[in-house]
Design an enzyme around this catalytic site. Structure first.
Site, mmCIF file in Angstrom:
data_model
loop_
_atom_site.group_PDB
_atom_site.id
_atom_site.type_symbol
_atom_site.label_atom_id
_atom_site.label_comp_id
_atom_site.label_asym_id
_atom_site.label_seq_id
_atom_site.Cartn_x
_atom_site.Cartn_y
_atom_site.Cartn_z
ATOM 1 C CD GLU A 46 7.102 -11.253 4.110
ATOM 2 O OE1 GLU A 46 6.749 -12.452 3.975
ATOM 3 O OE2 GLU A 46 6.391 -10.293 3.758
ATOM 4 C CE LYS A 123 4.865 -8.320 0.807
ATOM 5 N NZ LYS A 123 4.545 -9.364 1.816
ATOM 6 C CB CYS A 168 6.620 -12.231 0.614
ATOM 7 S SG CYS A 168 5.526 -13.668 0.736
HETATM 8 N N1 CDV Z 1 3.775 -12.611 3.035
HETATM 9 C C1 CDV Z 1 3.193 -12.639 1.813
HETATM 10 O O1 CDV Z 1 3.320 -11.716 1.020
HETATM 11 N N2 CDV Z 1 2.443 -13.745 1.517
HETATM 12 C C2 CDV Z 1 1.710 -13.894 0.298
HETATM 13 C C3 CDV Z 1 0.503 -14.779 0.493
HETATM 14 C C4 CDV Z 1 -0.565 -14.091 1.224
HETATM 15 C C5 CDV Z 1 -0.089 -15.239 -0.816
HETATM 16 C C6 CDV Z 1 2.554 -14.490 -0.813
HETATM 17 O O2 CDV Z 1 2.519 -13.955 -1.930
HETATM 18 O O3 CDV Z 1 3.227 -15.497 -0.600
#
Ligand code: CDV
Length: 309
Positions: A46, A123, A168
């Site tokens: 990401e 996202k 993510c």
């Molecule tokens: N970049 C992200 O989406 N990070 C989130 C953190 C904040 C928990 C994740 O789900 O890894």
């Protein structure tokens, strides 16, 4: 057998002062190693081109535009596209996207071996907050700098199979995988920037963060009988540690490759897309076994509604 040799290209921290040109050189080094190892598909994290800028509060939101790309490819990423095309290698990477209409998205693309963008994902599940939060150990301002994605979870055909992406925080949500599973996805790729400590619960450190990472990737893969390739931006970014834990998970939910370091590192695995077939035809044959009449809450309700006392 439909084999794809995948390189999961973990990147160490990208410091605030590092230029896109310098980062692209690091990505090319990883691509050279992937080519050497026989890979025909490389997956980066990401926001591959910059530091995770959402940890920095910028009063005026337009100040953050410096971290965004207004076109892709662009002169700074052109050398990466050229190297991939030279190798005939498909690639996927994440970046901050500023559209012509002024919309800001946390985006990932997949590019085929001829340099065509064959998949684009924005996202969906944006974690964090939109205003400065003094109660957190550090900021996570994704809700300030990005809009929720408008693509949904498309599945597209490339490399002889069915591919999809998420980014993510999306990986923690079963809906992410299931929406793609319902389109027959055979490989989900994703990148992440996960702080090694929970900003709202300092006792939750890297061990727990790595455990949750593994848990969701394995369950998402198994429950949808799909390959999952998950790639970290890891290690220290200007004093803020990120977890590593880059891995490739097979359609049975088994981890078949994972990184050992906190830095730039590839792991490579030959993934046979036909291995997805057994699970999709048996225990997770959705057409035969799903009971959608009992799932309406999932789309009709967002938060929790407890039963009456
Ligand atoms: N970049 C992200 O989406 N990070 C989130 C953190 C904040 C928990 C994740 O789900 O890894």
């Amino acid at each position: 057998m439909r084999e794809i040799v995948v390189a999961a290209a973990q990147m160490g921290g990208i410091q605030k002062a590092e230029t896109r040109e310098e980062v692209v050189l690091r990505m090319i080094d990883l691509m050279d190693a992937a080519h050497e190892a026989g890979a025909n598909f490389i997956v980066y994290p990401e926001l591959s081109l910059t530091t995770f800028f959402c940890r920095y509060y910028m009063e005026n939101e337009s100040e953050s535009d410096v971290w965004f790309e207004t076109e892709m490819p662009n002169p700074r990423t052109a050398p990466l596209f050229a190297r991939a095309k030279g190798y005939g290698m498909s690639m996927s990477f994440g970046y901050a996207e500023l559209t012509k209409d002024g919309q800001h998205f946390n985006t990932s693309i997949q590019v085929d071996g001829d340099g065509n963008i064959v998949g684009k994902y924005r996202k969906t599940h944006l974690p964090g907050h939109s205003e400065f939060d003094e109660n957190r150990a550090f900021q996570h301002l994704e809700k300030r700098y990005f809009e929720p994605g408008d693509t949904g979870f498309p599945v597209y055909r490339t490399l002889g199979g069915l591919f999809g992406m998420c980014i993510c925080n999306d990986r923690r949500w079963p809906e992410t995988y299931r929406v793609m599973g319902l389109q027959g996805v055979e490989m989900v790729t994703l990148g992440y920037n996960t702080p090694a400590v929970n900003a709202e619960k300092p006792s939750e450190g890297p061990q727990a963060r790595l455990f949750h990472n593994r848990l969701v990737l394995q369950s998402g893969a198994y429950q949808n009988s799909t390959w999952v390739v998950a790639v970290a931006k890891a290690g220290d970014e200007d004093g803020y540690p990120l977890i590593a834990g880059t891995m490739i998970v097979d359609p049975d939910g088994r981890v078949v490759a994972e990184t050992q370091t906190q830095g730039d590192e590839i792991v490579v695995h030959a993934c046979d897309l036909d291995e997805t077939r057994f699970g999709k035809a048996t225990i997770f044959d959705f057409a035969r076994h799903r009971r959608v009449e009992h799932y309406t809450r999932i789309v009709e309700q967002t938060g929790v509604i407890e039963p009456a006392e």
